[in-house]
Design a protein around this motif. Structure first.
Motif, PDB file in Angstrom:
ATOM      1  N   ASP A 211       0.838  -1.215   0.000  1.00  0.00           N
ATOM      2  CA  ASP A 211       0.000   0.000   0.000  1.00  0.00           C
ATOM      3  C   ASP A 211       0.865   1.255   0.000  1.00  0.00           C
ATOM      4  N   ASN A 212       1.962   1.216   0.737  1.00  0.00           N
ATOM      5  CA  ASN A 212       2.859   2.372   0.750  1.00  0.00           C
ATOM      6  C   ASN A 212       3.453   2.644  -0.626  1.00  0.00           C
ATOM      7  N   VAL A 213       3.765   1.580  -1.362  1.00  0.00           N
ATOM      8  CA  VAL A 213       4.323   1.746  -2.702  1.00  0.00           C
ATOM      9  C   VAL A 213       3.327   2.482  -3.597  1.00  0.00           C
ATOM     10  N   ASN A 214       2.062   2.099  -3.517  1.00  0.00           N
ATOM     11  CA  ASN A 214       1.039   2.799  -4.299  1.00  0.00           C
ATOM     12  C   ASN A 214       0.952   4.278  -3.910  1.00  0.00           C
ATOM     13  N   SER A 215       1.024   4.553  -2.623  1.00  0.00           N
ATOM     14  CA  SER A 215       0.960   5.935  -2.148  1.00  0.00           C
ATOM     15  C   SER A 215       2.169   6.735  -2.622  1.00  0.00           C
ATOM     16  N   ILE A 216       3.334   6.096  -2.600  1.00  0.00           N
ATOM     17  CA  ILE A 216       4.565   6.757  -3.052  1.00  0.00           C
ATOM     18  C   ILE A 216       4.451   7.153  -4.520  1.00  0.00           C
TER      19      ILE A 216
END
Length: 250
Positions: A211-216
């Motif tokens: 999920d963090n990768v998508n946000s990044i």
């Protein structure tokens, strides 16, 4: 006449592909050698450029030369003349309009990570001694394929018109003690692969999540992504062209 030259190199001793005023580059080394042997000013147009310390298993460039070349002989003479860390694979006559950069359809890179200290891999791979969750890294890598704007992985202050790249493949595999990340796209931004790998390693270390990768990626902020991993583990593996490009002259 226009020719494509195919070559590979160990990038350790060079400041990347592109010619620079006060640093050794692959382009300058090749152009100087070819100009000497062919007794003419040779200017190469590369399919892309690699940064300092990055290696290439396959790269192409085009150049123009007025005379018909004895291609096998030129390849042999160039290999004898060039330093041992650059190897010429082939020279092919192509259409006068063929372009090494603009006609390329895809580019494939690999990044190599070793999990045990290995003195023979010091210059060719990135050493990460902590356990890595490759399953999580592959889930995060798969998410990359759902995006096209990769500004967050681009080197800051880069003069580009678009951050759009169309990814075809992004996955990790294990070969013995080595983790290998393979990524294929129509184009890449400067520092993009090394920033992606750094971000995926954070996922593998459980410092980050899918999920963090998508946000990044949605943030478009380079400061949100992981650190750039060392250049020594990065290899340009393959450039793909239309099949017709090399068949124009039999």
């Amino acid at each position: 006449m226009r020719y494509f030259i195919e070559f590979s190199y160990n990038g350790k001793a060079y400041h990347g592909w592109q010619r620079q005023p006060k640093a050794s580059s692959i382009q300058q080394t090749l152009e100087d050698a070819m100009s000497t042997l062919l007794r003419d000013k040779i200017q190469l147009v590369g399919a892309g450029r690699t940064d300092a310390g990055v290696h290439a298993r396959q790269l192409f460039a085009h150049f123009d030369f007025d005379s018909k070349l004895e291609k096998a002989e030129v390849v042999q003479r160039l290999n004898a003349f060039l330093p041992e860390d650059i190897a010429i694979k082939n020279i092919t006559e192509v259409s006068p309009k063929a372009h090494a950069r603009f006609d390329a359809l895809e580019r494939t890179y690999e990044y190599r990570v070793v999990q045990e200290k290995d003195p023979f891999a010091t210059d060719w791979a990135h050493y990460v001694h902590l356990p890595l969750d490759m399953g999580a890294m592959n889930l995060a890598a798969a998410e990359l394929l759902n995006h096209t704007d990769f500004e967050c992985f681009s080197k800051s202050n880069t003069d580009v018109k678009t951050y759009v790249c169309r990814l075809k493949e992004a996955k990790w595999r294990r070969e013995g003690n080595t983790l290998i990340f393979t990524i294929t796209a129509d184009r890449f931004l400067r520092n993009m692969v090394r920033a992606i790998v750094g971000t995926l390693l954070d996922v593998g270390l459980h410092k980050s999540s899918v999920d963090n990768v998508n946000s990044i990626i949605k943030s478009k902020d380079r400061g949100e992504a992981g650190v750039s991993v060392p250049a020594k583990g990065l290899y340009l593996m393959k450039i793909t062209y239309p099949e017709t490009l090399f068949k124009l002259h039999g």
